[in-house]
Design an enzyme around this catalytic site. Structure first.
Site, short mmCIF file in Angstrom:
data_model
loop_
_atom_site.label_atom_id
_atom_site.label_comp_id
_atom_site.label_asym_id
_atom_site.label_seq_id
_atom_site.Cartn_x
_atom_site.Cartn_y
_atom_site.Cartn_z
N ASP A 172 17.84 0.42 -20.84
CA ASP A 172 18.62 1.59 -21.23
C ASP A 172 18.89 2.41 -19.97
O ASP A 172 17.97 2.85 -19.30
CB ASP A 172 17.79 2.40 -22.24
CG ASP A 172 18.62 3.48 -22.92
OD1 ASP A 172 19.83 3.57 -22.65
OD2 ASP A 172 18.03 4.23 -23.72
N ASP A 227 25.67 0.96 -22.14
CA ASP A 227 24.55 1.25 -21.25
C ASP A 227 23.21 0.78 -21.79
O ASP A 227 22.18 1.20 -21.31
CB ASP A 227 24.49 2.75 -20.96
CG ASP A 227 24.19 3.56 -22.21
OD1 ASP A 227 24.55 3.11 -23.31
OD2 ASP A 227 23.57 4.63 -22.08
N GLU A 228 23.21 -0.08 -22.78
CA GLU A 228 21.96 -0.39 -23.45
C GLU A 228 22.04 -1.83 -23.97
O GLU A 228 23.06 -2.22 -24.53
CB GLU A 228 21.84 0.58 -24.62
CG GLU A 228 20.48 0.82 -25.13
CD GLU A 228 20.53 1.72 -26.37
OE1 GLU A 228 19.64 1.57 -27.19
OE2 GLU A 228 21.45 2.55 -26.50
#
Lengths: 375, 368
Positions: B22, B116-117
């Site tokens: 993350d 983003d994860e």
């Protein structure tokens, strides 16, 4: 305020200004047109806060000066429906009083909103200025407009990028638009006064409005701009627009230089064949495949539900002297480009999955880049 | 006397190695990376206008209580010095591709959750590294080296715990939850912190006296199912640190949606119907471009008091045209009118998507 004017004259001006008014706006005053009668002249103003249009209306008999604002679309509809030769009288007693409109035996009154609430797009300085012939403005717009992106996340592609640059030492005014799938670039000799202008991105709605106005224009159009605003003056019509605040990508990087497989094809034969072959599939996302051999071009399209279609163009319409290539494009993208080409289309390919350059064989000043589909 | 047959040895279930990566305050960190003047300042990515919403907040801003999805006005009130930056999604997407390239050096089993994860299954990995912790360290180092940004990682034996672990040492941290620690780790955690238990469910559990993971574990499966239906079994499992969901490398997109917040609240049918049109068009454009088909149309309505409702309609056949999509959305809109109060936001979503149509060709894009 009280004045009278020929219906035809008023209608023409209202048609221009009401076109800028945003139909779906939620701020009531923006639905209105401002009418200002002063010293024997009438001025109409409308804005959507991005674009402001101001038009001076000739041949108006002003009996009492004053200003007010009234619903643009309604006023336009009413005037449009009046008989051709009617004389229209508009009368506003001031304040909240409604705007009375009389023409012959017809009379109506329209609700007004206070002039003080009408937003003005403060104009600031527009240090750069040049003139453009209406035909040149039309060419710059027509040859690029179709490639403007509608994707809001890439807002800096939602317009035409207009800038001054040089081609082989010659200064040019260049317009570029792209939606990431295709790119259109067209240039004209740089008009006097345009050297040193900043590169600006003109929003799509503004492009559409100036294109309409350019149709009626006879005299050179005056363009004035800063790095945040641009104004086009078509005689008595002044259209001022905000510019898109963003950076246009370095488009030169995506224009291939080394494509050496050249196909020239008769425009009409090609466009007609694409349209016939593509009719087999209603889905936009299906490609038309171009299969090239020595002086032969075969177009094919297929749809799992509907079947398939094929058409071959040969020596009469096609000239090609390189090795075989197969490449697929969206039919609509091909049509958008061929619409801008007069008689001979020149394709410059690298291979079946690389950006392809398309030019009008007789007009090298316009260039298009088209991405294929991965088939 | 006969000896009892020995109980059959349990079939060994191979322990999986899952990493959840993350990025830390992703959008805001990218902005601070690219504009040194923003470093150390409370930064919010998003619109600063009266109706804007914070898309991401830097850690400096979070200290003031600024959170993503918070109205910009609220954020500004909490942190008067907050600097608003316009989002640059094309940059975030490019960075996202960089980090996915890092993941791909270790495993093809990547399940992205957003830009983003992502979850990675590194039980078997391309470089044959035995320790998942080691892989997570290398990934974090490579991300920092190639993007100049920091990521937090959680390592565990399932997705649920890996995600909890990555949260545990944020920002720029790494935390490992081993099989032995798993059940204990969940025990002390308030149920609201569980990924998969939203604020509404958490409040409901609290009312039933379930505050922590331990409280949740003491509920029987039957009781949880009676209270929470299908989700009951999931809650029963996660209370024990169990989660058998695989990392889905090719998760299909489940829905396509578009929404807009109005500059002024709307209440009139005509204006609302007009506002639906561009939303439907946007959804349809995406659907058409990707050759998708969907059967369920959902209308989302947010009122001026931020209360939100959704109305859906499913049909047996996929929605076949933009006009049909618009028609269904308009019909759903008719059902909520007249609205109890002004409407600030409308959204249209098409879901129950079928996969891409067979043989659909993909439009390539120019490499800007």
């Amino acid at each position: 305020m009280k004045f009278s004017v020929d219906r035809a004259v008023l209608l023409k001006a209202l048609a221009h200004v009401q076109s800028v008014v945003e139909r779906r706006n939620t701020i009531p005053i923006l639905a209105n047109v401002m009418l200002a009668a002063q010293d024997g002249a009438l001025t109409l103003t409308a804005t959507d806060m991005e674009i402001a249009i101001v038009e001076a209306v000739p041949g108006v008999t002003v009996t009492r000066t004053g200003r007010t604002t009234a619903p643009a679309a309604t006023l336009y509809e009413i005037v449009r429906k009046l008989p051709d030769a009617a004389k229209v009288e508009l009368d506003h007693a001031g304040g909240d009083a409604p705007l009375a409109l009389r023409a012959g035996r017809f009379a109506t009154s329209l609700m007004v909103l206070p002039v003080e609430d009408f937003p003005s797009m403060t104009e600031g300085k527009l240090p750069h200025s040049f003139q453009l012939a209406p035909s040149l403005l039309r060419e710059l717009v027509d040859r690029t407009k179709f490639a403007i992106s509608t994707e809001e996340t890439r807002y800096y592609l939602n317009g035409i990028y207009l800038h001054a640059t040089e081609v082989e030492g010659q200064p040019v005014l260049r317009a570029v638009a792209t939606d990431g799938h295709r790119l259109a670039r067209v240039e004209e000799p740089l008009p006097e006064g345009a050297a040193g202008m900043p590169g600006v991105i003109i929003p799509r709605k503004t492009v559409n409005e100036i294109r309409k106005l350019a149709d009626e224009a006879q005299d050179p159009i005056e363009v004035r701009l800063s790095d945040t605003k641009i104004r086009f003056t078509f005689g008595a019509v002044h259209l001022t627009s905000k510019l898109i605040d963003g950076t246009f990508p370095e488009y030169e990087r995506v224009i291939p230089r080394g494509n050496d497989k050249i196909l020239t094809v008769d425009k009409k034969a090609f466009a007609d064949a694409v349209s016939r072959v593509a009719a087999i599939s209603s889905e936009r996302s299906r490609p038309v495949k171009l299969s090239l051999k020595q002086d032969s071009l075969t177009l094919t399209a297929s749809s799992p539900d509907q079947g398939q279609a094929e058409e071959e163009l040969d020596g009469g319409a096609v000239s090609y002297g390189n090795g075989p290539i197969e490449i697929g494009f969206q039919a609509r993208y091909l049509a958008d480009i061929t619409d801008q080409i007069e008689s001979k289309v020149e394709f410059r390919f690298a291979d079946g999955s690389a950006p392809t350059v398309v030019v009008d064989a007789s007009k090298p000043e316009a260039l298009y880049v088209l991405m294929p589909m991965r088939v | 006397m006969t000896r009892e047959a020995a109980p059959p040895a349990p079939v060994p279930v191979p322990v999986r190695k899952i990493i959840h990566v993350d990025m830390d305050a992703f959008y805001a960190s990218v902005e601070q990376r690219d504009d040194p003047a923003l470093r150390g300042l409370p930064v919010a990515v998003g619109g600063s206008s009266a109706r804007g919403v914070v898309a991401a907040a830097s850690y400096e801003a979070r200290r003031f209580g600024v959170r993503s999805a918070m109205p910009s006005l609220t954020a500004r009130r909490l942190c008067p010095d907050l600097v608003f930056v316009r989002p640059r999604f094309e940059v975030y997407r490019a960075v996202s591709e960089q980090i996915r390239a890092v993941f791909a050096e270790h495993t093809p089993q990547i399940e992205p959750l957003s830009l983003d994860e992502a979850y990675l299954d590194v039980t078997e990995n391309l470089q044959g590294i035995a320790s998942a912790t080691e892989i997570a360290q290398r990934i974090r180092a490579a991300i920092r080296e190639r993007t100049g940004l920091t990521a937090s990682a959680g390592v565990s034996y399932n997705k649920f715990l890996a995600k909890l672990a990555s949260d545990h040492r944020k920002p720029d941290g790494l935390f490992v939850i081993t099989p032995r620690m798993g059940p204990g780790f969940v025990e002390d955690l308030p149920v609201g912190r569980f990924h998969g238990i939203g604020p509404k469910t958490a409040a409901r559990m609290n009312r039933l006296g379930i505050q922590t993971g331990l409280d949740l574990r003491q509920q029987s499966l039957a009781a949880l199912q009676a209270e929470f239906g299908k989700a009951g079994a999931f809650y029963h499992a996660i209370a024990r640190g169990e989660d058998h969901r695989p990392v889905q490398a090719h998760r299909l997109r489940k829905s396509v949606g578009a929404e807009t917040t109005f500059s002024q609240d709307l209440a009139e049918f005509a204006a609302l119907r007009e506002a639906l049109r561009p939303l439907a068009a946007k959804v349809w454009e995406h659907v058409a471009r990707h050759g998708l088909q969907g059967r369920t149309v959902t209308l989302k309505v947010k009122f001026s008091d931020f209360r939100q409702i959704t109305r859906s309609q499913s049909s047996a056949l996929p929605v076949g045209s933009l006009a049909e999509l618009e028609g269904i959305a308009t019909q759903l809109l008719g059902g909520v009118l007249p609205p109890p109060r002004g409407i600030r936001l409308l959204g249209v979503t098409l879901s129950a998507l079928g996969g891409e149509r067979d043989g659909a060709a993909e439009q390539m894009t120019l490499a800007f």
